[in-house]
Design a protein around this motif. Structure first.
Motif, PDB file in Angstrom:
ATOM      1  N   ASP A 168      -3.686   3.127   7.361  1.00  0.00           N
ATOM      2  CA  ASP A 168      -3.787   1.805   7.988  1.00  0.00           C
ATOM      3  C   ASP A 168      -4.078   0.740   6.948  1.00  0.00           C
ATOM      4  O   ASP A 168      -3.479  -0.341   6.952  1.00  0.00           O
ATOM      5  N   GLN A 169      -5.002   1.031   6.032  1.00  0.00           N
ATOM      6  CA  GLN A 169      -5.341   0.073   4.981  1.00  0.00           C
ATOM      7  C   GLN A 169      -4.154  -0.133   4.038  1.00  0.00           C
ATOM      8  O   GLN A 169      -3.882  -1.251   3.614  1.00  0.00           O
ATOM      9  N   GLN A 170      -3.451   0.935   3.737  1.00  0.00           N
ATOM     10  CA  GLN A 170      -2.270   0.843   2.880  1.00  0.00           C
ATOM     11  C   GLN A 170      -1.197  -0.031   3.536  1.00  0.00           C
ATOM     12  O   GLN A 170      -0.591  -0.873   2.887  1.00  0.00           O
ATOM     13  N   GLN A 171      -0.982   0.157   4.846  1.00  0.00           N
ATOM     14  CA  GLN A 171      -0.003  -0.645   5.576  1.00  0.00           C
ATOM     15  C   GLN A 171      -0.405  -2.115   5.581  1.00  0.00           C
ATOM     16  O   GLN A 171       0.431  -2.996   5.382  1.00  0.00           O
ATOM     17  N   GLN A 172      -1.687  -2.388   5.799  1.00  0.00           N
ATOM     18  CA  GLN A 172      -2.181  -3.764   5.799  1.00  0.00           C
ATOM     19  C   GLN A 172      -1.979  -4.398   4.422  1.00  0.00           C
ATOM     20  O   GLN A 172      -1.536  -5.542   4.310  1.00  0.00           O
ATOM     21  N   PHE A 173      -2.256  -3.648   3.372  1.00  0.00           N
ATOM     22  CA  PHE A 173      -2.056  -4.143   2.012  1.00  0.00           C
ATOM     23  C   PHE A 173      -0.581  -4.447   1.766  1.00  0.00           C
ATOM     24  O   PHE A 173      -0.234  -5.485   1.206  1.00  0.00           O
TER      25      PHE A 173
END
Length: 163
Positions: A104-109
């Protein structure tokens, strides 16, 4: 793509048969299905037993042996220590949630970077160059008074006469 789970049969000779495309595939093709987000099951061709996990572990093992491993020896040792431990049931759930949070954090980044990188490379380079030039001019104004570039004489308005 249909909603049905794609079935891959594994034969005793270790060959994999993709029933959706009616063709033999390699373990690397199975890895690509994972990368592409395909839902599938690998079944033993003789017994029909679901052997997906063992094929996934085989893919991980092969990729861990080649190039840069994702799982360190220390991490693998720690995971092994959880087998048989009273917390074993929680470990899998914890790892799944941790991986989902990471994804999720990777996608947001990536979305944030996509906002920056969604421009053409030339536009992005021009903006970066302009920003760097502004920073350089600010540096010159604050650190070296009087060294800031001024307009060239040819760029100035000519002096007005008769007033």
């Amino acid at each position: 793509m249909s909603n049905a789970v794609r079935i891959i049969k594994k034969y005793p000779n270790r060959r994999l048969y993709d029933t959706e495309i009616s063709s033999y595939i390699t373990i690397e093709d199975v890895r690509q299905l994972i990368v592409d987000g395909e839902d599938f099951e690998v079944r033993d061709a003789k017994s029909g037993t679901d052997i997906t996990r063992s094929v996934l572990l085989q893919i991980i093992s092969e990729h861990e042996s080649d190039g840069e491993p994702v799982l360190s020896t220390q991490l693998l040792s720690q995971i092994i220590r959880f087998y048989g431990d009273s917390m074993q049931g929680f470990m899998g759930n914890y790892l799944e949630r941790s991986m989902q949070t990471f994804l999720d954090q990777q996608q947001q980044f990536r979305q944030q970077m996509g906002g920056l990188l969604g421009q053409t490379p030339w536009t992005m380079m021009n903006q970066l160059t302009e920003r760097n030039l502004e920073l350089w001019k600010e540096f010159q104004k604050t650190m070296v008074p009087g060294a800031a570039p001024s307009a060239k004489p040819a760029d100035r308005d000519p002096p007005k006469r008769g007033r």
